[in-house]
Design a protein around this motif. Structure first.
Motif, PDB file in Angstrom:
ATOM      1  N   ARG A 163       0.825  -1.204   0.000  1.00 30.58           N
ATOM      2  CA  ARG A 163       0.000   0.000   0.000  1.00 30.58           C
ATOM      3  C   ARG A 163       0.864   1.260   0.000  1.00 30.58           C
ATOM      4  NH1 ARG A 163      -2.299   0.054   5.053  1.00 30.58           N
ATOM      5  NH2 ARG A 163      -0.901   1.752   5.618  1.00 30.58           N
ATOM      6  N   MET A 164       2.041   1.170   0.627  1.00 32.82           N
ATOM      7  CA  MET A 164       2.942   2.321   0.688  1.00 32.82           C
ATOM      8  C   MET A 164       3.863   2.395  -0.524  1.00 32.82           C
ATOM      9  SD  MET A 164       3.935   2.151   4.762  1.00 32.82           S
ATOM     10  CE  MET A 164       5.079   3.533   4.630  1.00 32.82           C
ATOM     11  N   GLY A 165       3.728   1.442  -1.445  1.00 33.11           N
ATOM     12  CA  GLY A 165       4.553   1.456  -2.644  1.00 33.11           C
ATOM     13  C   GLY A 165       5.968   0.949  -2.438  1.00 33.11           C
ATOM     14  N   ARG A 166       6.193   0.203  -1.374  1.00 32.49           N
ATOM     15  CA  ARG A 166       7.526  -0.314  -1.062  1.00 32.49           C
ATOM     16  C   ARG A 166       7.618  -1.754  -1.587  1.00 32.49           C
ATOM     17  NH1 ARG A 166      10.062   3.173   2.625  1.00 32.49           N
ATOM     18  NH2 ARG A 166      11.633   1.568   3.003  1.00 32.49           N
ATOM     19  N   THR A 167       7.870  -1.880  -2.888  1.00 34.22           N
ATOM     20  CA  THR A 167       7.831  -3.169  -3.565  1.00 34.22           C
ATOM     21  C   THR A 167       8.848  -4.154  -3.008  1.00 34.22           C
ATOM     22  OG1 THR A 167       7.131  -2.038  -5.591  1.00 34.22           O
ATOM     23  CG2 THR A 167       7.942  -4.289  -5.822  1.00 34.22           C
ATOM     24  N   ALA A 168      10.058  -3.704  -2.795  1.00 33.55           N
ATOM     25  CA  ALA A 168      11.108  -4.602  -2.297  1.00 33.55           C
ATOM     26  C   ALA A 168      10.757  -5.136  -0.913  1.00 33.55           C
ATOM     27  CB  ALA A 168      12.451  -3.881  -2.266  1.00 33.55           C
ATOM     28  N   ASP A 169      10.221  -4.264  -0.064  1.00 36.24           N
ATOM     29  CA  ASP A 169       9.833  -4.711   1.283  1.00 36.24           C
ATOM     30  C   ASP A 169       8.669  -5.690   1.210  1.00 36.24           C
ATOM     31  OD1 ASP A 169      11.658  -3.186   2.938  1.00 36.24           O
ATOM     32  OD2 ASP A 169      10.544  -1.405   2.334  1.00 36.24           O
ATOM     33  N   ALA A 170       7.724  -5.441   0.305  1.00 42.87           N
ATOM     34  CA  ALA A 170       6.588  -6.336   0.149  1.00 42.87           C
ATOM     35  C   ALA A 170       7.057  -7.724  -0.286  1.00 42.87           C
ATOM     36  CB  ALA A 170       5.606  -5.767  -0.869  1.00 42.87           C
ATOM     37  N   LYS A 171       7.957  -7.761  -1.265  1.00 47.58           N
ATOM     38  CA  LYS A 171       8.466  -9.059  -1.735  1.00 47.58           C
ATOM     39  C   LYS A 171       9.222  -9.780  -0.623  1.00 47.58           C
ATOM     40  CE  LYS A 171      11.427 -11.292  -5.160  1.00 47.58           C
ATOM     41  NZ  LYS A 171      12.334 -11.125  -6.307  1.00 47.58           N
ATOM     42  N   HIS A 172      10.021  -9.057   0.119  1.00 48.23           N
ATOM     43  CA  HIS A 172      10.788  -9.660   1.217  1.00 48.23           C
ATOM     44  C   HIS A 172       9.850 -10.298   2.246  1.00 48.23           C
ATOM     45  CE1 HIS A 172      13.755 -10.101   4.437  1.00 48.23           C
ATOM     46  NE2 HIS A 172      12.902  -9.471   5.232  1.00 48.23           N
ATOM     47  N   CYS A 173       8.799  -9.567   2.621  1.00 52.00           N
ATOM     48  CA  CYS A 173       7.880 -10.076   3.643  1.00 52.00           C
ATOM     49  C   CYS A 173       7.038 -11.226   3.111  1.00 52.00           C
ATOM     50  CB  CYS A 173       6.993  -8.948   4.149  1.00 52.00           C
ATOM     51  SG  CYS A 173       7.884  -7.665   5.069  1.00 52.00           S
ATOM     52  N   LEU A 174       6.636 -11.155   1.853  1.00 49.64           N
ATOM     53  CA  LEU A 174       5.894 -12.265   1.262  1.00 49.64           C
ATOM     54  C   LEU A 174       6.756 -13.523   1.197  1.00 49.64           C
ATOM     55  CD1 LEU A 174       3.953 -10.548  -1.665  1.00 49.64           C
ATOM     56  CD2 LEU A 174       2.940 -11.717   0.306  1.00 49.64           C
ATOM     57  N   THR A 175       8.037 -13.332   0.933  1.00 51.82           N
ATOM     58  CA  THR A 175       8.948 -14.480   0.896  1.00 51.82           C
ATOM     59  C   THR A 175       9.053 -15.124   2.274  1.00 51.82           C
ATOM     60  OG1 THR A 175      10.211 -13.486  -0.925  1.00 51.82           O
ATOM     61  CG2 THR A 175      11.292 -15.228   0.345  1.00 51.82           C
ATOM     62  N   LEU A 176       9.142 -14.297   3.315  1.00 50.24           N
ATOM     63  CA  LEU A 176       9.174 -14.832   4.670  1.00 50.24           C
ATOM     64  C   LEU A 176       7.894 -15.612   4.976  1.00 50.24           C
ATOM     65  CD1 LEU A 176      10.632 -11.820   6.711  1.00 50.24           C
ATOM     66  CD2 LEU A 176      11.817 -13.906   6.016  1.00 50.24           C
ATOM     67  N   ALA A 177       6.757 -15.064   4.529  1.00 51.05           N
ATOM     68  CA  ALA A 177       5.484 -15.748   4.762  1.00 51.05           C
ATOM     69  C   ALA A 177       5.426 -17.072   4.005  1.00 51.05           C
ATOM     70  CB  ALA A 177       4.326 -14.841   4.337  1.00 51.05           C
ATOM     71  N   ALA A 178       5.873 -17.055   2.754  1.00 52.12           N
ATOM     72  CA  ALA A 178       5.873 -18.276   1.947  1.00 52.12           C
ATOM     73  C   ALA A 178       6.798 -19.323   2.543  1.00 52.12           C
ATOM     74  CB  ALA A 178       6.287 -17.949   0.519  1.00 52.12           C
TER      75      ALA A 178
END
Length: 369
Positions: free
Chosen positions: A257-272
């Motif tokens: 939502r904040m437009g922080r694509t790299a952070d979003a991918k990093h956190c999704l990877t942790l979740a996955a």
């Protein structure tokens, strides 16, 4: 009753019971000793006094520790012995107990308290966020006192206590009548009530924001995450990522939502990597689609944890989104997802993806043990 008033009453009770003189600073030390702490400073790190209610667990003050602390402060045994009994009865009569700030925070956040809490008396049951009577004046005063000394936990607890609830909307007060009152108009009746309710809501929101920002400034990671969620403050993502137990998929949604694509991918990877198949699907569709081997790693991992992303997953729901019940009947709507379509790998890459998925599964299983 405030903490100062409690300490004053305790001081008067000790002096009347022993015939001796007690310094107010020493009373604070004895109050801390009553609940197993070596000093008042240690007590205030993650603990506050609170008034117990009818069904709260009672914990007997530790008279032996009170007596020992009395003597450490320079009082003679013939004073320390009756003082310990007097303070013990004082606290029991006034139903004074203690609670951990961190446990209060867990309750306010709807989380389970730390099972390793060494205050082994189920004092966490003191805190039911739905019970408005739980936040007595002594508890709030203790949190305010700790916050004034730069205690990030206390600031965060106060922020959660003052957080606007879902029901806090326009009906909580009238901005119009509040504005009229601010301009000097004399209000009466329901208009005055609406204006006062709106003023109270504004004051609560101010306290929430002030304590949340201060907790974040002092480094509380949960407060920083709340600041990102509520105010799009990027500080959470700009500091080292540790010390927060939030769902990484939820953090990813905030980052997106904040437009922080790299952070979003990093956190999704942790979740996955923790077994979240929704995160695996999102990575395949939005972030890792250019890396076939990585995509197939997620596909194989999803199968290992019980979901095959290459198969359709549709189910019936009611109009309101609830699960459809055949016994009740009525119109049904289709929900779920379509199967993903990922190009095949060559045999060597496929073997590598399968091995990576197996290693991730073993990592997940080790965490569960």
């Amino acid at each position: 009753m405030t903490i100062k008033e409690l300490a004053y009453s305790a001081q008067q009770h000790l002096q009347a019971s022993t015939g001796g003189s007690f310094k107010r600073a020493h009373v604070y030390e004895l109050l801390a000793a009553s609940f197993g702490f070596n000093s008042h400073a240690a007590f205030g790190v993650d603990t506050v006094l609170t008034e117990l209610r009818q069904n709260d667990t009672r914990v007997a003050p530790q008279s032996a520790l009170i007596k020992r602390r009395c003597m450490e402060l320079g009082y003679k045994p013939d004073t320390a012995t009756p003082a310990s009994s007097a303070l013990e009865s004082f606290l029991a009569e006034r139903q004074i107990g203690v609670a951990r700030i961190s446990s209060l925070i867990s309750r306010l956040r709807g989380e389970s308290p730390n099972q390793d809490d060494d205050l082994e008396d189920n004092r966490d049951e003191l805190f039911d966020p739905a019970d408005e009577g739980v936040f007595g004046p002594i508890l709030l005063d203790g949190l305010d006192a700790a916050a004034s000394k730069g205690n990030a936990l206390a600031h965060y607890a106060l922020a959660l206590i003052h957080a606007p609830g879902d029901e806090d909307g326009l009906d909580a007060g009238s901005s119009y009548w509040y504005s009229q009152g601010q301009q000097g108009r004399v209000l009466t009746g329901v208009e005055k009530e609406w204006a006062e309710a709106h003023e109270a809501r504004l004051a609560q929101a101010e306290k929430y924001t002030r304590h949340l920002r201060e907790a974040g400034r002092l480094g509380n990671r949960d407060a920083l995450l709340d600041l990102a969620d509520r105010f799009d403050d990027p500080s959470f993502f700009e500091r080292p990522r540790h010390g927060v137990d939030a769902d990484p998929a939820a953090i990813a949604a905030i980052a997106e939502r904040m437009g922080r694509t790299a952070d979003a991918k990093h956190c999704l990877t942790l979740a996955a990597e923790s077994g979240d198949t929704d995160a695996m699907l999102q990575l395949i569709e939005e972030y890792d689609h250019g890396d076939l081997q990585r995509c197939w790693t997620w596909v194989y991992l999803s199968r290992l944890v019980g979901t095959d992303l290459t198969q359709d997953a549709h189910f019936a729901i009611n109009e309101d989104g609830s699960d459809y019940d055949d016994d009740i009947g009525g119109p049904a709507y289709l929900a779920g997802r379509d199967a993903i379509d990922v190009e095949p790998l060559d045999p060597e890459q496929d073997a590598t993806a399968r091995l990576a998925a197996q290693e991730l599964l073993e990592q997940i299983e080790r965490k569960v043990r």
